[in-house]
Design a protein around this motif. Structure first.
Motif, PDB file in Angstrom:
ATOM      1  N   ASN A  46       0.827  -1.210   0.000  1.00 50.80           N
ATOM      2  CA  ASN A  46       0.000   0.000   0.000  1.00 50.80           C
ATOM      3  C   ASN A  46       0.859   1.257   0.000  1.00 50.80           C
ATOM      4  O   ASN A  46       0.597   2.201  -0.746  1.00 50.80           O
ATOM      5  N   LEU A  50       1.215   1.267  -4.188  1.00 50.66           N
ATOM      6  CA  LEU A  50      -0.055   1.873  -4.562  1.00 50.66           C
ATOM      7  C   LEU A  50      -0.133   3.367  -4.268  1.00 50.66           C
ATOM      8  O   LEU A  50      -0.632   4.136  -5.098  1.00 50.66           O
ATOM      9  N   ARG A  53       1.056   5.866  -6.850  1.00 53.69           N
ATOM     10  CA  ARG A  53       0.302   5.858  -8.105  1.00 53.69           C
ATOM     11  C   ARG A  53      -1.123   6.405  -7.963  1.00 53.69           C
ATOM     12  O   ARG A  53      -1.895   6.349  -8.914  1.00 53.69           O
ATOM     13  N   LEU A  54      -1.471   6.915  -6.790  1.00 47.87           N
ATOM     14  CA  LEU A  54      -2.846   7.384  -6.578  1.00 47.87           C
ATOM     15  C   LEU A  54      -3.161   8.622  -7.409  1.00 47.87           C
ATOM     16  O   LEU A  54      -2.407   9.585  -7.433  1.00 47.87           O
ATOM     17  N   ARG A  59      -7.869   3.199 -10.857  1.00 42.68           N
ATOM     18  CA  ARG A  59      -8.006   1.812 -10.425  1.00 42.68           C
ATOM     19  C   ARG A  59      -7.184   1.558  -9.176  1.00 42.68           C
ATOM     20  O   ARG A  59      -7.466   0.644  -8.409  1.00 42.68           O
ATOM     21  N   THR A  60      -6.163   2.379  -8.969  1.00 40.73           N
ATOM     22  CA  THR A  60      -5.304   2.231  -7.797  1.00 40.73           C
ATOM     23  C   THR A  60      -6.096   2.440  -6.515  1.00 40.73           C
ATOM     24  O   THR A  60      -5.845   1.781  -5.512  1.00 40.73           O
ATOM     25  N   GLN A  61      -7.067   3.364  -6.541  1.00 45.29           N
ATOM     26  CA  GLN A  61      -7.884   3.589  -5.350  1.00 45.29           C
ATOM     27  C   GLN A  61      -8.658   2.333  -4.980  1.00 45.29           C
ATOM     28  O   GLN A  61      -8.766   1.992  -3.803  1.00 45.29           O
ATOM     29  N   ALA A  63      -7.800  -0.753  -5.711  1.00 48.10           N
ATOM     30  CA  ALA A  63      -6.823  -1.729  -5.224  1.00 48.10           C
ATOM     31  C   ALA A  63      -6.419  -1.416  -3.784  1.00 48.10           C
ATOM     32  O   ALA A  63      -6.302  -2.321  -2.949  1.00 48.10           O
ATOM     33  N   LEU A  64      -6.228  -0.139  -3.493  1.00 50.41           N
ATOM     34  CA  LEU A  64      -5.871   0.270  -2.133  1.00 50.41           C
ATOM     35  C   LEU A  64      -7.006  -0.050  -1.168  1.00 50.41           C
ATOM     36  O   LEU A  64      -6.763  -0.541  -0.061  1.00 50.41           O
ATOM     37  N   ASN A  67      -6.994  -3.765  -0.495  1.00 51.04           N
ATOM     38  CA  ASN A  67      -5.896  -4.129   0.410  1.00 51.04           C
ATOM     39  C   ASN A  67      -6.204  -3.721   1.844  1.00 51.04           C
ATOM     40  O   ASN A  67      -5.855  -4.425   2.789  1.00 51.04           O
TER      41      ASN A  67
END
Length: 86
Positions: A46, A50, A53-54, A59-61, A63-64, A67
């Motif tokens: 995280n 991640l 890359r926010l 899409r990173t949000q 994924a975060l 997690n």
């Protein structure tokens, strides 16, 4: 710090002797260590993968967020492993 306190706890509980690999206390401690290691791994992903890359609506949000939920579930597992089954 959690791993270190676990080691100290084993040392104090066992009188500085080693537990057999099949001892219930040892298996429970090993399970907790595995779960905590997974939590630490997710936290590192995280923070260092991640978070840089926010961007808004990325899409990173998602994924975060996934997690973070996984970390909460793992934290609940650690707490559940602390409960005495008897």
């Amino acid at each position: 710090l959690i791993v270190l306190t676990g080691i100290v706890n084993v040392a104090l509980t066992s009188g500085f002797g080693a537990f057999a690999l099949t001892a219930p206390y040892r298996m429970l401690l090993d399970a907790k260590l595995v779960v905590v290691a997974a939590m630490v791994a997710l936290a590192l992903i995280n923070r260092y993968v991640l978070a840089p890359r926010l961007t808004p609506d990325s899409r990173t949000q998602r994924a975060l967020a996934r997690n973070c939920v996984a970390e909460l579930v793992l934290g609940a597992m650690v707490i559940a492993l602390l409960l005495d089954p008897s």
